[in-house]
Design an enzyme around this catalytic site. Structure first.
Site, PDB file in Angstrom:
ATOM      1  N   HIS A  62      59.931  -9.102  32.799  1.00  0.00           N
ATOM      2  CA  HIS A  62      59.913  -9.645  34.165  1.00  0.00           C
ATOM      3  C   HIS A  62      61.316  -9.714  34.762  1.00  0.00           C
ATOM      4  O   HIS A  62      62.304  -9.947  34.069  1.00  0.00           O
ATOM      5  CB  HIS A  62      59.177 -10.983  34.251  1.00  0.00           C
ATOM      6  CG  HIS A  62      59.817 -12.142  33.540  1.00  0.00           C
ATOM      7  ND1 HIS A  62      60.724 -12.962  34.154  1.00  0.00           N
ATOM      8  CD2 HIS A  62      59.637 -12.626  32.287  1.00  0.00           C
ATOM      9  CE1 HIS A  62      61.080 -13.911  33.300  1.00  0.00           C
ATOM     10  NE2 HIS A  62      60.451 -13.730  32.158  1.00  0.00           N
ATOM     11  N   ASP A 172      66.510 -14.668  30.188  1.00  0.00           N
ATOM     12  CA  ASP A 172      65.047 -14.681  30.324  1.00  0.00           C
ATOM     13  C   ASP A 172      64.734 -14.224  31.754  1.00  0.00           C
ATOM     14  O   ASP A 172      64.800 -15.016  32.668  1.00  0.00           O
ATOM     15  CB  ASP A 172      64.534 -16.091  30.049  1.00  0.00           C
ATOM     16  CG  ASP A 172      63.067 -16.286  30.374  1.00  0.00           C
ATOM     17  OD1 ASP A 172      62.365 -15.293  30.585  1.00  0.00           O
ATOM     18  OD2 ASP A 172      62.631 -17.458  30.430  1.00  0.00           O
ATOM     19  N   GLU A 200      56.881 -14.016  37.177  1.00  0.00           N
ATOM     20  CA  GLU A 200      56.412 -14.485  35.873  1.00  0.00           C
ATOM     21  C   GLU A 200      56.536 -15.994  35.762  1.00  0.00           C
ATOM     22  O   GLU A 200      55.660 -16.676  35.258  1.00  0.00           O
ATOM     23  CB  GLU A 200      57.211 -13.804  34.743  1.00  0.00           C
ATOM     24  CG  GLU A 200      56.611 -14.009  33.344  1.00  0.00           C
ATOM     25  CD  GLU A 200      57.168 -15.200  32.570  1.00  0.00           C
ATOM     26  OE1 GLU A 200      56.666 -15.476  31.474  1.00  0.00           O
ATOM     27  OE2 GLU A 200      58.093 -15.877  33.056  1.00  0.00           O
ATOM     28  N   GLU A 201      57.664 -16.519  36.261  1.00  0.00           N
ATOM     29  CA  GLU A 201      57.978 -17.944  36.070  1.00  0.00           C
ATOM     30  C   GLU A 201      57.086 -18.873  36.890  1.00  0.00           C
ATOM     31  O   GLU A 201      57.139 -20.085  36.719  1.00  0.00           O
ATOM     32  CB  GLU A 201      59.461 -18.208  36.407  1.00  0.00           C
ATOM     33  CG  GLU A 201      60.457 -17.439  35.543  1.00  0.00           C
ATOM     34  CD  GLU A 201      60.517 -17.898  34.082  1.00  0.00           C
ATOM     35  OE1 GLU A 201      59.769 -18.819  33.711  1.00  0.00           O
ATOM     36  OE2 GLU A 201      61.294 -17.308  33.317  1.00  0.00           O
ATOM     37  N   HIS A 311      65.901 -21.392  30.125  1.00  0.00           N
ATOM     38  CA  HIS A 311      65.688 -22.102  31.391  1.00  0.00           C
ATOM     39  C   HIS A 311      66.834 -23.041  31.743  1.00  0.00           C
ATOM     40  O   HIS A 311      66.638 -24.102  32.335  1.00  0.00           O
ATOM     41  CB  HIS A 311      64.347 -22.857  31.397  1.00  0.00           C
ATOM     42  CG  HIS A 311      63.187 -21.902  31.531  1.00  0.00           C
ATOM     43  ND1 HIS A 311      61.957 -22.292  32.012  1.00  0.00           N
ATOM     44  CD2 HIS A 311      63.072 -20.589  31.254  1.00  0.00           C
ATOM     45  CE1 HIS A 311      61.150 -21.239  32.013  1.00  0.00           C
ATOM     46  NE2 HIS A 311      61.804 -20.199  31.549  1.00  0.00           N
TER      47      HIS A 311
END
Lengths: 339, 344
Positions: A62, A172, A200-201, A311
């Site tokens: 992603h 990420d 995606e998140e 994150h």
């Protein structure tokens, strides 16, 4: 590869605003493979191999990252925001941010410790109390530089440190994007399909439509996943460890992975001398959740880089793991294309 | 904001050099280099940077503290993570995933460990861990790390410096490098002016832990009066109006039982006369700054306090307004000129 990761991690692309990452990837891919962009903004790449594949294998990573979206500018010129994706307040407080296309600088305010009541010293403020200070003296002043709906990212310079670690924002999943980009740039044995997904998140939104349209037989999701091999965590609760190679998931909060594919990953790793480890916890989730169940379904596996402090603006990987993940996805791709 | 470019670069240079309580060497060297442009400078037993200019007029001491809040190494654990405690009043809520520098035999880059939201339990959500339950990741094993880092080594919070709108800047350590910058700016203003005052300029150590630096240096200086320059709270969401001043609203003249009422009044009158933006900061007893130790050191002296409004104090994104540093410098300079003339 390292340069690609650093480049990609410095591009702001909060969910729903992935265009700059997509443009970077398209520029690199042009001339090496055909590509198209779908309605949501997913970038689909068709890589020709030396031979036609028996099965359609899709590799996905992603493009989006967690961040903030501005939802209010108050009379004094301070900005309020909503968190986009799962972010702890601790990694926001007292950090600098860049807002919108003009990368307007701001800082996330903190009530000074001197003025806190005893219990407040160990309690994070509520989300509604958080704000960004861009130095504006009024709402009018702020509106010259930012707008409601602007996306913001934490400021973070890629930094190599320790024996072999790399810290950067958005590993990420820019690390996954860089690995797939590298794969597209090399010669391939078989035809392969790549999906660089959006959103995606915020609920695996892009992967769902991409997988629906592509109808893969097999899908490999390339991710960065939570390594808790840090101080004070018992060995059996570390989930996965930096430096121990590719992380393969058997189950997480979004997917029960194909058992045969899970076993095959370990078998291929052993055969080719690739470092591999299980994701030893049922936690988190990724695009596999949407991909394995899209349309008529696809056998799916997630292969991840172990990543500490996910994150946050300080997500950290071991550079040595990159090669292991890369080798494993190449071998898995070849195997399933021709199985 | 072109207006204060020189002030900004001077401030950023001072703020970039780290100096934690009791280990101020790096910050002290930079500040000393700047101060030497104006006067003879020495370092004393506690590491204070002390500059002197002779004069027949009253002896005035100007103070700004050199040290910044930081962390201190307590141990290295089996996995090679650094355990630490606070060295000064760091806010533990900002620490998870924060970038740091560990000042061992070599300076190491590191990150404070944090658990991602995917793995945290609901019952621990919303609660910050105390410093002694946190650790720092420098990406090394215990054996190689132990050769470089020892208990007692200091750790600084690392963060970028930058400019916001309207001449406002952010950086770590503006508490109190902004004060140091304003004292240097005051000396710049006075450079070609005859004031006749005897001056002692003190860039003091250990304010964030004990105030020992200023106490010792002011004892030795034996000045007649002193002005301390420190930071105070600038208004921001969630702060009570009576506890803060406007960022960009001008220098804050302290009025408090421990400060000399005559000096506070003179400073206010001067600010009005010279059109220097100012605000009054009222405190009910001690000030929580070096003014407390300087006033009461040795035989004592007349004490004043000028403060710079600062947001996010004790974090790596302290925000100051260059205009406030300028007005603080101007008011200090005006005071020194005035006192010199009175005695001419």
């Amino acid at each position: 590869m390292l340069k690609k990761i650093k480049d990609l991690c410095q591009i702001p692309a909060v969910s729903g605003g992935e265009e700059k990452v997509r443009a970077y990837l398209i520029k690199k891919i042009e001339g090496k493979a055909d590509h198209e962009v779908d309605a949501l903004g997913n970038l689909i790449v068709y890589k020709k191999g030396k031979k036609a594949a028996k099965n359609k294998v899709m590799l996905a990573a992603h493009m989006d990252e967690i961040g903030l979206i501005i939802n209010l500018i108050n009379d004094e010129g301070f900005l309020k925001f909503i968190k986009v994706g799962g972010i702890d307040t601790a990694v926001l407080l007292g950090r600098s941010v860049e807002i919108g296309d003009k990368a307007v600088k701001g800082v996330i305010g903190v009530k000074p410790i001197h003025l806190l009541k005893e219990e407040e010293k160990h309690t994070f403020p509520e989300d509604g109390e958080l704000y960004i200070d861009i130095g504006a003296k009024s709402r009018e002043d702020a509106l010259k530089h930012v707008s409601l709906g602007d996306l913001a990212v934490l400021e973070s310079q890629p930094t190599e440190f320790g024996t072999s670690l790399l810290k950067a924002r958005a590993l990420d999943d820019r690390a996954g994007c860089a690995l797939l980009l590298h794969m597209i740039e090399q010669e391939s044995q078989y035809d392969l399909t790549f999906a660089f997904t959006v959103q995606e998140e915020v609920g695996l939104r892009g992967a769902k439509t991409a997988a629906w349209a592509l109808e893969p037989d097999y899908a490999l999701v390339v991710e960065a996943t939570t390594a808790a091999d840090i101080a004070g965590v018992e060995a059996e609760k570390e989930v996965c460890s930096l430096g121990k190679g590719a992380v393969v998931s058997f189950m997480d909060r979004a997917t029960v992975y194909d058992r045969e594919m899970y076993k095959k990953a370990f078998e291929l790793a052993e055969k080719h001398g690739i470092k591999i480890q299980p994701k030893a916890a049922v936690a988190g989730g990724n695009d596999a959740g949407a991909i394995h169940s899209a349309g008529g379904g696809a056998k799916t596996l997630a292969i991840s880089l172990p990543c500490r402090y996910l994150h946050s603006a300080s997500s950290t990987i071991d550079k040595n793991d990159l090669e292991e993940v890369y080798k494993l996805i190449v071998k898995l791709g070849e195997y399933y294309a021709n199985d | 904001m072109q207006k204060h470019q020189q002030l900004k670069s001077s401030l950023f240079k001072l703020a970039q050099a780290d100096g934690m309580p009791g280990a101020e060497t790096t910050a002290a060297e930079v500040a000393k280099g700047e101060l030497e442009k104006f006067m003879q400078v020495e370092k004393d037993v506690l590491g204070n940077v002390v500059g002197k200019i002779g004069g027949k007029g009253p002896h005035i001491l100007l103070d700004a503290h050199l040290d910044q809040i930081g962390l201190i190494v307590t141990a290295i654990d089996e996995k090679g993570f650094i355990r630490f405690d606070r060295c000064g009043g760091a806010d533990v809520r900002v620490l998870p995933a924060h970038e740091v520098l560990v000042w061992g035999e070599k300076t190491l880059y590191g990150l404070v460990c944090s658990m991602p939201p995917h793995l945290t339990k609901a019952e621990s959500a919303g609660k910050a861990k105390p410093a002694d339950e946190l650790a720092i990741d420098v990406g090394m094993d215990k054996k190689s790390l132990s050769k470089i880092v020892k208990p007692g080594d200091r750790i600084s919070l690392k963060g970028p410096q930058g400019e916001l709108l309207g001449g406002r800047v952010f950086s770590p350590t503006l508490d109190d490098r902004a004060g140091v910058a304003s004292v240097l700016r005051c000396l710049e203003i006075l450079k070609d002016k005859e004031h006749g005052c005897r001056l002692t300029v003190l860039f003091s150590t250990q304010e964030e832990t004990s105030g020992s630096g200023a106490k010792v240096a002011s004892y030795k200086a034996e000045a007649d009066e002193a002005i301390a320059v420190d930071v105070s709270f600038a208004c921001a969401p969630g702060l009570l109006k009576e506890k803060c001043a406007d960022l960009g609203g001008g220098t804050m003249v302290g009025v408090a039982p421990t400060l000399d009422r005559g000096m506070s009044k003179d400073l206010i009158n001067l600010a009005q006369r010279e059109n220097i933006p100012y605000q009054v900061e009222v405190m009910g007893g001690r000030t929580g700054t070096n003014a407390d130790s300087i006033q009461n050191s040795g035989k004592g002296l007349k004490m004043a306090l000028l403060s710079l409004p600062l947001r996010n104090m004790h974090t790596a994104v302290e925000v100051a307004d260059l205009e406030d540093i300028e007005s603080t410098a101007r008011l200090m300079a005006a005071y020194i000129l005035e006192r010199g003339q009175e005695n001419a």
